[in-house]
Motif scaffolding. Structure first.
Motif, PDB file in Angstrom:
ATOM      1  N   VAL A 496      49.856 -38.716  19.260  1.00  0.00           N
ATOM      2  CA  VAL A 496      50.533 -38.090  20.390  1.00  0.00           C
ATOM      3  C   VAL A 496      50.216 -38.837  21.685  1.00  0.00           C
ATOM      4  O   VAL A 496      51.104 -39.069  22.510  1.00  0.00           O
ATOM      5  CB  VAL A 496      50.133 -36.599  20.496  1.00  0.00           C
ATOM      6  CG1 VAL A 496      50.580 -36.012  21.833  1.00  0.00           C
ATOM      7  CG2 VAL A 496      50.752 -35.817  19.342  1.00  0.00           C
ATOM      8  N   LEU A 497      48.947 -39.232  21.861  1.00  0.00           N
ATOM      9  CA  LEU A 497      48.580 -39.976  23.069  1.00  0.00           C
ATOM     10  C   LEU A 497      49.378 -41.264  23.175  1.00  0.00           C
ATOM     11  O   LEU A 497      49.925 -41.599  24.236  1.00  0.00           O
ATOM     12  CB  LEU A 497      47.084 -40.301  23.066  1.00  0.00           C
ATOM     13  CG  LEU A 497      46.106 -39.151  23.289  1.00  0.00           C
ATOM     14  CD1 LEU A 497      44.676 -39.684  23.230  1.00  0.00           C
ATOM     15  CD2 LEU A 497      46.350 -38.469  24.615  1.00  0.00           C
ATOM     16  N   GLU A 498      49.436 -42.010  22.087  1.00  0.00           N
ATOM     17  CA  GLU A 498      50.075 -43.331  22.126  1.00  0.00           C
ATOM     18  C   GLU A 498      51.598 -43.257  22.080  1.00  0.00           C
ATOM     19  O   GLU A 498      52.277 -43.983  22.802  1.00  0.00           O
ATOM     20  CB  GLU A 498      49.576 -44.183  20.955  1.00  0.00           C
ATOM     21  CG  GLU A 498      48.128 -44.624  21.090  1.00  0.00           C
ATOM     22  CD  GLU A 498      47.727 -45.577  19.985  1.00  0.00           C
ATOM     23  OE1 GLU A 498      47.045 -46.571  20.288  1.00  0.00           O
ATOM     24  OE2 GLU A 498      48.082 -45.335  18.818  1.00  0.00           O
ATOM     25  N   ARG A 499      52.130 -42.385  21.217  1.00  0.00           N
ATOM     26  CA  ARG A 499      53.553 -42.424  20.925  1.00  0.00           C
ATOM     27  C   ARG A 499      54.384 -41.458  21.769  1.00  0.00           C
ATOM     28  O   ARG A 499      55.584 -41.646  21.915  1.00  0.00           O
ATOM     29  CB  ARG A 499      53.779 -42.123  19.436  1.00  0.00           C
ATOM     30  CG  ARG A 499      53.174 -43.173  18.530  1.00  0.00           C
ATOM     31  CD  ARG A 499      53.250 -42.787  17.066  1.00  0.00           C
ATOM     32  NE  ARG A 499      52.682 -43.834  16.222  1.00  0.00           N
ATOM     33  CZ  ARG A 499      53.363 -44.865  15.762  1.00  0.00           C
ATOM     34  NH1 ARG A 499      54.649 -44.983  16.051  1.00  0.00           N
ATOM     35  NH2 ARG A 499      52.779 -45.774  15.026  1.00  0.00           N
ATOM     36  N   GLY A 503      50.000 -43.182  26.422  1.00  0.00           N
ATOM     37  CA  GLY A 503      48.576 -43.404  26.662  1.00  0.00           C
ATOM     38  C   GLY A 503      48.060 -44.675  26.011  1.00  0.00           C
ATOM     39  O   GLY A 503      48.697 -45.256  25.134  1.00  0.00           O
ATOM     40  N   THR A 504      46.889 -45.101  26.464  1.00  0.00           N
ATOM     41  CA  THR A 504      46.211 -46.260  25.894  1.00  0.00           C
ATOM     42  C   THR A 504      44.901 -45.805  25.272  1.00  0.00           C
ATOM     43  O   THR A 504      44.063 -45.209  25.960  1.00  0.00           O
ATOM     44  CB  THR A 504      45.905 -47.319  26.964  1.00  0.00           C
ATOM     45  OG1 THR A 504      47.126 -47.782  27.533  1.00  0.00           O
ATOM     46  CG2 THR A 504      45.144 -48.496  26.379  1.00  0.00           C
ATOM     47  N   VAL A 505      44.730 -46.054  23.995  1.00  0.00           N
ATOM     48  CA  VAL A 505      43.464 -45.755  23.326  1.00  0.00           C
ATOM     49  C   VAL A 505      42.549 -46.959  23.516  1.00  0.00           C
ATOM     50  O   VAL A 505      42.799 -48.038  22.976  1.00  0.00           O
ATOM     51  CB  VAL A 505      43.678 -45.453  21.824  1.00  0.00           C
ATOM     52  CG1 VAL A 505      42.331 -45.288  21.123  1.00  0.00           C
ATOM     53  CG2 VAL A 505      44.528 -44.193  21.657  1.00  0.00           C
ATOM     54  N   HIS A 506      41.497 -46.781  24.299  1.00  0.00           N
ATOM     55  CA  HIS A 506      40.574 -47.883  24.594  1.00  0.00           C
ATOM     56  C   HIS A 506      39.570 -48.099  23.469  1.00  0.00           C
ATOM     57  O   HIS A 506      39.137 -49.213  23.241  1.00  0.00           O
ATOM     58  CB  HIS A 506      39.854 -47.622  25.909  1.00  0.00           C
ATOM     59  CG  HIS A 506      40.784 -47.539  27.077  1.00  0.00           C
ATOM     60  ND1 HIS A 506      41.421 -48.635  27.610  1.00  0.00           N
ATOM     61  CD2 HIS A 506      41.232 -46.468  27.797  1.00  0.00           C
ATOM     62  CE1 HIS A 506      42.202 -48.256  28.619  1.00  0.00           C
ATOM     63  NE2 HIS A 506      42.097 -46.957  28.748  1.00  0.00           N
ATOM     64  N   PHE A 507      39.190 -47.034  22.782  1.00  0.00           N
ATOM     65  CA  PHE A 507      38.474 -47.191  21.520  1.00  0.00           C
ATOM     66  C   PHE A 507      38.694 -45.929  20.690  1.00  0.00           C
ATOM     67  O   PHE A 507      38.866 -44.829  21.218  1.00  0.00           O
ATOM     68  CB  PHE A 507      36.987 -47.501  21.701  1.00  0.00           C
ATOM     69  CG  PHE A 507      36.173 -46.452  22.430  1.00  0.00           C
ATOM     70  CD1 PHE A 507      35.748 -45.288  21.792  1.00  0.00           C
ATOM     71  CD2 PHE A 507      35.780 -46.660  23.741  1.00  0.00           C
ATOM     72  CE1 PHE A 507      34.969 -44.347  22.448  1.00  0.00           C
ATOM     73  CE2 PHE A 507      35.006 -45.719  24.409  1.00  0.00           C
ATOM     74  CZ  PHE A 507      34.597 -44.552  23.767  1.00  0.00           C
ATOM     75  N   GLY A 508      38.728 -46.136  19.374  1.00  0.00           N
ATOM     76  CA  GLY A 508      38.985 -45.027  18.459  1.00  0.00           C
ATOM     77  C   GLY A 508      37.912 -44.831  17.428  1.00  0.00           C
ATOM     78  O   GLY A 508      37.972 -43.881  16.640  1.00  0.00           O
ATOM     79  N   ARG A 509      36.907 -45.712  17.439  1.00  0.00           N
ATOM     80  CA  ARG A 509      35.760 -45.555  16.542  1.00  0.00           C
ATOM     81  C   ARG A 509      34.533 -46.170  17.198  1.00  0.00           C
ATOM     82  O   ARG A 509      34.625 -47.222  17.849  1.00  0.00           O
ATOM     83  CB  ARG A 509      36.001 -46.248  15.203  1.00  0.00           C
ATOM     84  CG  ARG A 509      37.016 -45.571  14.293  1.00  0.00           C
ATOM     85  CD  ARG A 509      36.909 -46.113  12.866  1.00  0.00           C
ATOM     86  NE  ARG A 509      37.104 -47.566  12.813  1.00  0.00           N
ATOM     87  CZ  ARG A 509      36.733 -48.335  11.786  1.00  0.00           C
ATOM     88  NH1 ARG A 509      36.117 -47.800  10.742  1.00  0.00           N
ATOM     89  NH2 ARG A 509      36.956 -49.634  11.804  1.00  0.00           N
ATOM     90  N   PHE A 520      38.351 -42.541  23.116  1.00  0.00           N
ATOM     91  CA  PHE A 520      38.512 -42.526  24.571  1.00  0.00           C
ATOM     92  C   PHE A 520      39.838 -43.179  24.907  1.00  0.00           C
ATOM     93  O   PHE A 520      40.151 -44.284  24.445  1.00  0.00           O
ATOM     94  CB  PHE A 520      37.372 -43.285  25.254  1.00  0.00           C
ATOM     95  CG  PHE A 520      37.622 -43.568  26.712  1.00  0.00           C
ATOM     96  CD1 PHE A 520      37.785 -42.536  27.620  1.00  0.00           C
ATOM     97  CD2 PHE A 520      37.708 -44.876  27.175  1.00  0.00           C
ATOM     98  CE1 PHE A 520      38.031 -42.788  28.962  1.00  0.00           C
ATOM     99  CE2 PHE A 520      37.939 -45.147  28.518  1.00  0.00           C
ATOM    100  CZ  PHE A 520      38.101 -44.098  29.416  1.00  0.00           C
ATOM    101  N   ALA A 521      40.642 -42.482  25.707  1.00  0.00           N
ATOM    102  CA  ALA A 521      41.969 -42.986  26.080  1.00  0.00           C
ATOM    103  C   ALA A 521      42.238 -42.657  27.538  1.00  0.00           C
ATOM    104  O   ALA A 521      41.527 -41.861  28.159  1.00  0.00           O
ATOM    105  CB  ALA A 521      43.040 -42.374  25.183  1.00  0.00           C
TER     106      ALA A 521
END
Length: 660
Positions: A496-499, A503-509, A520-521
């Motif tokens: 949802v954040l990206e699409r 939004g930009t996901v700066h890290f996902g793990r 974190f986004a």
């Protein structure tokens, strides 16, 4: 030469200051343009009032000395924004194409630009175009207009254009009059394309597309694993402090960071004052018996009569002609008299010690000199009272501070039930689980002094996620969600954040235990002035212990950074502790929940028990995390009892009282 007038529309003083910056930014851009040249005749500011806007624009257009009127501000969704309504009363011809161009250029930066309400049109031979009230957004819109050539061409057509010229400008595919040659269709892309970033939508998304069904989800996370240090650095590099506000020096001030250097406006004390309770006298007065006067019986500005001393309290100013104070303990009462109030009053006192010049006196400026800095930008106002006392000491009723962030929280998952409402999810005959994360996060946030917006429990539905996240970033400065950030079929947070929200996901793990799927986004958001701001969003694990641990590790540093804390103080402090038991190591660095105590041999750390990520009880009584290194290649499997380890302090340290 194109003659330009700029009208800045604003209401409050803060908006007016921003409008001044906006008008000057527009003027600077126009001054730097190549041919044709632009001449800004003046920048005028008016309140967000329809009549004021109409009067200013009509006067300029009627003068026929202005080619282009630019307004800034008043085009947002707020009820006070009236610029489009004002212009609708006086525009003789609307220019919907320019409006469409402004919107499409801004939406290329953020989808939330759809909330802008630009206006454009013609009055006589004057072009009128609105820009947002944010300097950044105004510069972006103006840059797009200038680089596309739209403004210059529009002004040419207003002056001496014809219908045929307009058709040619639109690139109509038709034969020219008197010619058999076909005109080739022009590209829909303008020759001078505005340099704006493309929207961050599904084209660059790493997350799975939930519309494709469960079978299309990733089997391995597409997000690279990063270290804890890299994650913290990424957060602090993406976040900037919030705006500076003026706050009263009262009980609501602790927890704020001072945003100015605070100087003493005058010497403190202003004049010589007593440093003890006693009697002011002349240092040349010998020991002996003296008449006693007080502030009620002797004017402060008059010199003391001979054989007289002046009763004084600690901190009170000295009367004229005195240069020392003798302590009460160095005097003896000789006689009394009855005061008008009926009470016995000192009449004669014997001094029993000789005092030196300036003895027991605080000299002017001895506490603080005029102009001396007593607090500096970046100082945290603590709850201990020292900073509040200092501000009051130098006479400050208000002080400039960084605004503290408002935090929105939400939990995700169809299986969750709300403990406050008492309504359990009984779908399929299963009672589900109580949502632990919102109550615990709210308690932690409010304990740290932050205002919380509770968005409730969000079901595993794309539209519900999109609407709730958007509501959260509209109401708050940062959003914290728990659950839905891992590899489950219903984990919708990242998609949802990206699409949906650009939004930009700066890290996902992150390579930590617990909390590997921490996300974190940042999500672009259009503020009240039409400027684009990036709001931070955190997706924490759904397991309760993991959610709280990662909150302290990642969210708190972000909140402190937003609140203006110095970068090197945003994370919780680290100390060395002595382990009271063996702690096993894991392939990933681990933050082991512990109870840290002060003892005669220093700080000790005891495990709070089982560290399973779902066991929130492991945080009951925990005031720190022991930082366990990853399992070493040399085969070492644990840190042993009595060994020293590094720990992060997240709460108050208790301990024994050591009496000698």
């Amino acid at each position: 030469m194109i003659r330009v007038q700029i009208l800045a529309v604003a209401n409050t003083s803060s908006e007016t200051a921003n409008s001044d910056k906006c008008g000057l930014a527009v003027q600077d851009i126009l001054a730097g343009q190549p041919e044709p040249k632009f001449a800004v005749l003046s920048i005028q500011t008016v309140p967000n009032d329809e009549n004021a806007i109409v009067e200013a624009v009509k006067a300029w257009a009627k003068s026929k000395d202005v080619d282009w009127i630019i307004t800034t501000g008043g085009t947002g969704f707020g009820a006070q924004n009236r610029t489009p309504e004002a212009l609708s009363r006086i525009l003789e011809h609307n220019a919907p194409g320019i409006v469409h161009f402004l919107l499409s250029s801004s939406i290329a930066i953020t989808p939330l630009a759809a909330l802008l309400r630009p206006a454009a049109g013609i009055i006589g031979q004057t072009l009128v175009i609105t820009l947002p009230g944010s300097p950044k957004a105004a510069k972006e819109s103006l840059g797009a207009l200038l680089q596309s050539g739209i403004v210059v061409r529009a002004l040419e057509l207003i002056r001496d254009g014809s219908e045929n010229e307009v058709e040619e400008t639109n690139g109509a595919t038709e034969k020219r009059a008197g010619s058999d040659a076909e005109v080739q269709p022009e590209s829909h892309q303008p020759q001078h394309v505005p340099q704006v970033s493309k929207p961050r939508t599904s084209n660059g998304a790493l997350s799975h597309d939930p519309s494709l069904g469960v079978s299309a989800r990733h089997r391995q996370s597409p997000y690279p694993m990063i270290s804890f240090d890299d994650a913290i650095n990424k957060i602090l590099s993406e976040i900037r402090p919030l705006d500076i506000i003026s706050k009263s020096v009262d009980r609501a001030l602790p927890g704020h960071v001072i945003a100015e250097d605070v100087h003493a406006p005058q010497d403190i004390p202003v004049g010589p004052t007593a440093n003890v309770d006693g009697y002011a006298l002349r240092s040349t007065d010998p020991t002996g018996k003296y008449n006693v006067v007080t502030s009620r019986t002797h004017p402060l500005g008059e010199a003391l009569p001979p054989n007289t001393i002046y009763r004084i309290s600690n901190g009170a100013p000295l009367p004229a002609g005195t240069d020392a104070v003798i302590m009460v303990e160095d005097t003896r009462l000789v006689s009394t008299s009855k005061a008008p109030t009926g009470q016995e009053e000192e009449q004669t006192v014997e001094t029993m010690a000789q005092v030196d010049l300036r003895e027991n006196i605080r000299a002017p400026g001895s506490d603080v000199m005029a102009g001396e800095r007593v607090l500096e930008r970046g100082d945290l106002v603590g709850s201990g009272g020292g900073e509040i006392g200092t501000l009051a000491f130098v006479g400050r009723k208000k002080v400039q501070v960084y605004r503290k962030p408002v935090v929105a929280i939400m939990s995700t998952g169809n299986e969750l039930s709300d403990i406050q409402s008492g309504q359990q999810n009984t779908a399929g005959g299963w009672k589900g689980v109580w949502d632990t994360n919102r109550p615990s996060l709210k308690a932690a946030l409010e304990g740290l002094g932050y205002h919380v917006v509770d968005l409730g429990i969000v079901p595993d539905d794309t539209k519900a996620h999109e609407g709730t996240i958007l509501s959260g970033i509209m109401q708050a400065d940062v959003l914290v969600s728990t659950g839905g950030s891992s590899m489950g079929a219903a984990d919708l947070f990242k998609p949802v954040l990206e699409r949906k929200l650009g939004g930009t996901v700066h890290f996902g793990r992150v390579a930590v235990k617990p909390g590997k799927p921490t996300t974190f986004a940042t999500v672009p958001f259009l503020d009240a002035e039409g400027g684009v701001v990036e709001k931070p969003v955190f997706g924490l694990p759904g397991n309760p212990a993991s959610a709280l641990v990662t909150f302290y590790l990642f969210v708190v540093p972000a909140l402190r950074c937003l609140g203006g804390w110095p970068r090197n103080r945003c994370s919780f402090p680290r100390v060395n502790v002595e382990l009271t038991e063996d702690l096993r190591l894991d392939p990933d660095p681990e933050f082991h929940r512990v109870h840290i105590r002060a003892s005669q041999r220093g700080l000790t750390a005891s495990s709070t028990g089982g560290q399973r990520s779902s066991r929130v009880a492991s945080l009951a009584g925990a005031n720190g995390f022991v930082v366990l290194p990853r399992l070493a290649d040399d085969g070492r499997e644990k840190l042993t009892k009595g060994e020293t380890a590094e720990a992060i302090i997240i709460g108050e340290i208790e301990g024994e009282t050591f009496l000698t």
